[in-house]
Scaffold this motif. Sequence first.
Motif, PDB file in Angstrom:
ATOM      1  N   VAL A   1       5.538  -4.237   6.259  1.00  0.00           N
ATOM      2  CA  VAL A   1       4.850  -4.530   5.002  1.00  0.00           C
ATOM      3  C   VAL A   1       3.595  -5.301   5.356  1.00  0.00           C
ATOM      4  N   LEU A   2       2.456  -4.800   4.897  1.00  0.00           N
ATOM      5  CA  LEU A   2       1.150  -5.325   5.285  1.00  0.00           C
ATOM      6  C   LEU A   2       0.335  -5.647   4.037  1.00  0.00           C
ATOM      7  N   ILE A   3      -0.210  -6.858   3.977  1.00  0.00           N
ATOM      8  CA  ILE A   3      -1.117  -7.212   2.883  1.00  0.00           C
ATOM      9  C   ILE A   3      -2.542  -7.197   3.414  1.00  0.00           C
ATOM     10  N   GLY A   4      -3.412  -6.445   2.740  1.00  0.00           N
ATOM     11  CA  GLY A   4      -4.814  -6.401   3.111  1.00  0.00           C
ATOM     12  C   GLY A   4      -5.285  -5.000   3.454  1.00  0.00           C
ATOM     13  N   THR A   5      -6.589  -4.768   3.272  1.00  0.00           N
ATOM     14  CA  THR A   5      -7.196  -3.484   3.603  1.00  0.00           C
ATOM     15  C   THR A   5      -8.503  -3.666   4.384  1.00  0.00           C
TER      16      THR A   5
END
Length: 295
Positions: free
Chosen positions: A136-140
């Motif tokens: 699970v990754l937050i950010g782009t």
Amino acid sequence: MPNITGHTELVGLMAYPIRHSQSPTTHNLAYDKNGDDVIQLAFEVDNDSLEAAVESIRALKMLGSNISMPNKTVVHQYLDEVDDAARLCGAINTVVNTRDENGNVTGYLKGYNTDGMGYWQGIKEEGIDFKGMKLVLIGTGGAATAIAVRGALDGLGSIDIFNIKDKFYPRGEEIVNIINENTDCKAEMHDLADLDLLKEKMHAADIFCDATGVGMHPLEDLSNIPDGSFFKPDLIVTDTVYAPRETVMMKQARDAGVKQVYNGLSMMLFQALIAIELYTGKSTPVDYMKEQLGI
């Protein structure tokens, strides 16, 4: 630090602004330790002067250059080749002047992105085999993109990317499409405002990474995670922020009983060491670098 001689070879660091960077300290410690007659210097280069600066790598027979903003996403047009991860990321942070069989630079420039490599090398250094795992990754942004793409290429099972619905959200959708079309990893994009889904995905995940600037000045008092209930004890929790060394999110995770919590220092270190090996062909003692840099 090495003595400068008539044989000293040069590695650049091209960005604007750049005088604040710690990269020359890291690189030059490594070159000195490895006995290389090499030095890195920082040059303030923006998009307007980038083409000429890249040509100077060829003209001056430099070993290459690290590349940072605002040049990461445009430098590819001045290179001869770009590796797969950098091409898929759309960003390059390392330009290598490739060598011939005699070890001489050729003027043929190849671009890499070592940010994602650095993140996952840090994970592997902790004894973690992440192949098949759920992230699970937050950010782009650039760091998030590099982490997602490199992880997908290296065998992650799935990636759930969360971001607020701002102007960068479509970039996350692009990343998801790139991963699904070019790797065996399954990727999905989600709205960070959907907290129920975020909690569900985090409870099902193996690794969690916050790859945003939340937790770093001037947002050092904030976290993207509402409370400790989003964490489970066996979740591997990572933050790309390294100043401060413990973000609010990391403290939330530790208070929730998470045993494996890591900041961004290892990513910073390993992306540099990987670039150094690309320039010189030599690996650098990791324990020595950690001791010298206080990591």
